[in-house]
Design a protein around this motif. Structure first.
Motif, PDB file in Angstrom:
ATOM      1  N   ARG A 171      20.593   4.276   2.050  1.00  8.65           N
ATOM      2  CA  ARG A 171      19.581   5.329   1.938  1.00  8.65           C
ATOM      3  C   ARG A 171      19.912   6.266   0.772  1.00  8.65           C
ATOM      4  O   ARG A 171      19.011   6.769   0.090  1.00  8.65           O
ATOM      5  CB  ARG A 171      19.506   6.121   3.244  1.00  8.65           C
ATOM      6  CG  ARG A 171      19.030   5.297   4.437  1.00  8.65           C
ATOM      7  CD  ARG A 171      17.549   4.998   4.368  1.00  8.65           C
ATOM      8  NE  ARG A 171      17.119   4.153   5.490  1.00  8.65           N
ATOM      9  CZ  ARG A 171      15.854   3.886   5.769  1.00  8.65           C
ATOM     10  NH1 ARG A 171      14.889   4.388   5.010  1.00  8.65           N
ATOM     11  NH2 ARG A 171      15.548   3.104   6.790  1.00  8.65           N
ATOM     12  N   CYS A 219      18.736   4.538  -2.301  1.00  9.06           N
ATOM     13  CA  CYS A 219      17.277   4.691  -2.401  1.00  9.06           C
ATOM     14  C   CYS A 219      16.907   6.072  -2.927  1.00  9.06           C
ATOM     15  O   CYS A 219      16.012   6.218  -3.780  1.00  9.06           O
ATOM     16  CB  CYS A 219      16.630   4.466  -1.033  1.00  9.06           C
ATOM     17  SG  CYS A 219      16.568   2.766  -0.492  1.00  9.06           S
ATOM     18  N   ALA A 246      14.840   7.094  -6.306  1.00 11.65           N
ATOM     19  CA  ALA A 246      13.675   7.979  -6.277  1.00 11.65           C
ATOM     20  C   ALA A 246      13.845   9.151  -7.235  1.00 11.65           C
ATOM     21  O   ALA A 246      12.855   9.688  -7.761  1.00 11.65           O
ATOM     22  CB  ALA A 246      13.445   8.493  -4.851  1.00 11.65           C
ATOM     23  N   LEU A 280      18.150  -3.073   0.330  1.00 10.71           N
ATOM     24  CA  LEU A 280      17.248  -2.379  -0.593  1.00 10.71           C
ATOM     25  C   LEU A 280      15.911  -3.098  -0.692  1.00 10.71           C
ATOM     26  O   LEU A 280      14.844  -2.458  -0.720  1.00 10.71           O
ATOM     27  CB  LEU A 280      17.887  -2.276  -1.983  1.00 10.71           C
ATOM     28  CG  LEU A 280      19.033  -1.277  -2.146  1.00 10.71           C
ATOM     29  CD1 LEU A 280      19.661  -1.402  -3.530  1.00 10.71           C
ATOM     30  CD2 LEU A 280      18.562   0.158  -1.909  1.00 10.71           C
ATOM     31  N   LEU A 325      13.653  -2.203   1.960  1.00  9.87           N
ATOM     32  CA  LEU A 325      13.142  -0.834   1.820  1.00  9.87           C
ATOM     33  C   LEU A 325      12.255  -0.671   0.598  1.00  9.87           C
ATOM     34  O   LEU A 325      11.836   0.449   0.273  1.00  9.87           O
ATOM     35  CB  LEU A 325      14.318   0.144   1.749  1.00  9.87           C
ATOM     36  CG  LEU A 325      15.193   0.206   3.003  1.00  9.87           C
ATOM     37  CD1 LEU A 325      16.416   1.078   2.771  1.00  9.87           C
ATOM     38  CD2 LEU A 325      14.391   0.739   4.191  1.00  9.87           C
ATOM     39  N   VAL A 381      12.997  -1.493  -2.696  1.00 12.09           N
ATOM     40  CA  VAL A 381      13.660  -1.329  -3.994  1.00 12.09           C
ATOM     41  C   VAL A 381      14.075  -2.702  -4.491  1.00 12.09           C
ATOM     42  O   VAL A 381      14.869  -3.394  -3.852  1.00 12.09           O
ATOM     43  CB  VAL A 381      14.889  -0.406  -3.882  1.00 12.09           C
ATOM     44  CG1 VAL A 381      15.614  -0.316  -5.223  1.00 12.09           C
ATOM     45  CG2 VAL A 381      14.473   0.980  -3.405  1.00 12.09           C
ATOM     46  N   ASP A 384      13.610  -2.531 -10.217  1.00 14.71           N
ATOM     47  CA  ASP A 384      13.757  -1.093  -9.962  1.00 14.71           C
ATOM     48  C   ASP A 384      15.182  -0.597 -10.162  1.00 14.71           C
ATOM     49  O   ASP A 384      15.386   0.591 -10.432  1.00 14.71           O
ATOM     50  CB  ASP A 384      13.324  -0.769  -8.528  1.00 14.71           C
ATOM     51  CG  ASP A 384      11.899  -1.201  -8.241  1.00 14.71           C
ATOM     52  OD1 ASP A 384      11.032  -0.980  -9.105  1.00 14.71           O
ATOM     53  OD2 ASP A 384      11.661  -1.783  -7.162  1.00 14.71           O
TER      54      ASP A 384
END
Length: 393
Positions: A251, A254, A258, A279, A282, A284, A289
């Motif tokens: 997380r 992530c 972001a 990832l 989720l 990504v 990315d």
């Protein structure tokens, strides 16, 4: 707590060393696992050359020491924290060099319990070791001072393996052979920056000397390139031992994406593979990315998207260390000008960067490199998630 596969492998090796030969079915009972698991473990260790397997039994290799027998000729002792993952290749290199020199190699495993290192080394000396290759089972920064100074007082020549003690400490005066992890980390950071990324996020463990060296090397690499870390390092933990900690690390990655991060350096391979998988769940994508470089290159090439990875020269570390120890054992002080031994050596071997698809660099050639790397890594990897998920170096 469920036993790690690496720990079970080391227990299996210890049992075979003790008995010389053992039936796989008997080992299953002694280990408290199913016959299928014992057979798979035996096959994985035999594939690495650490055991010989014939007709339902396993034996200690014919050119290794068997308890109760003191072989003639030169005998080298090797203390390692593990016989799997990273150190399997170090051991293999030392074994090859010892055999080439006509010497025998005796192995003891500490399972990353530094408080047991001294007893293991005493066992090697009792078994006839005339010189020692020592990779202490240190995990924390304070372990060398707490558990290591006795190594400097050994009664036989010793070479440190993949360990760098504090400058000026008693251990600093020993011969040693190490991978230059600061250089390896710089290779990774420089590669990502060269592809147009900013400073990568660091996702790393803190449970082994390699992990600590990667963390220190990351800071040094950013400094040499005039970059600032995009955020504090993200602590990585084994997914199967600490699911909540692993999820927190993912997380955090992530969140970094972001906030604009486009690249990450992850220690080690297994963590990198599992993080990339999570990832993707989720949303990504790698490399679209996030570009990813793993550290260790044990199983990185086997990921769905083969991972670019820093590859420390593990086998060469073992080989050069054994060659240096054999040289030390062959020295005669009276034959050197002025007498005494030759100067102690600190040999740092440079890792390589193996470029694959996870950075979006190289196109088809990166995929080909990944396929070639996968072929070379398959023997050491086995089933990556099952066998190597908690490994350290």
């Amino acid at each position: 707590m469920r036993e790690r596969a690496a720990e079970r492998h080391d227990r299996l090796l210890e049992l075979v060393r003790r008995h010389g030969t053992a039936r796989v079915s008997d080992l299953a009972g002694l280990l408290g696992v199913s016959p299928v698991t014992a057979r798979r473990d035996a096959e994985a260790l035999a594939a690495k050359g650490l055991l010989e397997r014939v007709h339902g039994s396993v034996s200690w290799p014919a050119d290794a020491s068997v308890p109760g027998q003191r072989p003639a000729g030169l005998v080298l002792g090797l203390l390692a924290p593990s016989a799997t993952y990273y150190f399997a290749e170090v051991i293999r290199g030392a074994h090859e060099a010892a055999a080439q020199a006509g010497a025998r190699l005796i192995l003891r495993i500490s399972d990353y319990r530094p408080e047991e290192d001294r007893a293991r080394v005493e066992g090697l000396l009792a078994a006839g070791a005339q010189g020692l290759l020592v990779a202490p089972g240190w995990r924390r920064p304070q372990d060398p001072a707490q558990y290591g100074e006795w190594v400097a007082r050994l009664p036989v020549p010793a070479v440190l393996l993949e360990r760098q003690p504090a400058p000026g400490s008693p251990l600093d005066g020993l011969d040693r052979v190490c991978s230059d992890h600061a250089y390896g980390t710089l290779l990774a950071v420089r590669h990502l920056v060269g592809l147009g990324h900013g400073a990568p996020v660091l996702v790393a463990r803190a449970d082994s000397p390699t992990a600590l060296s990667v963390r220190a090397g990351y800071a040094a690499a950013l400094g040499s390139l005039g970059l600032a870390a995009p955020r504090d390092a993200i602590d990585s933990v084994p997914a199967e031992l600490d699911p909540e900690g692993f999820e927190a690390a993912v997380r955090n990655v992530c969140a970094a994406v972001a906030q604009g991060a486009t690249a990450a350096l992850v220690h080690n391979d297994v963590d990198a593979i599992q993080i990339v998988q999570r990832l993707a769940e989720l949303g990504v994508r790698v490399p679209e990315d996030l570009a990813v470089v793993a550290y260790d290159d044990e199983v990185a090439a086997l990921a769905d998207t083969p991972l670019t990875a820093v590859a420390p020269p593990k086998r060469e570390v073992g080989r050069h260390a054994a060659e240096l120890l054999v040289e030390r054992l062959g020295e005669r002080p009276g034959e050197r000008p002025g007498g005494g031994d030759s100067a102690r050596r600190h040999l740092a071997l440079l890792p390589r960067l193996r470029v694959r698809a996870s950075c979006g660099a190289g196109g088809a050639s990166a995929g080909a490199a990944g396929a070639a790397g996968a072929a070379g890594a398959a023997g050491a990897a086995g089933a990556a998630g099952r066998v190597l998920g908690t490994a350290s170096a």
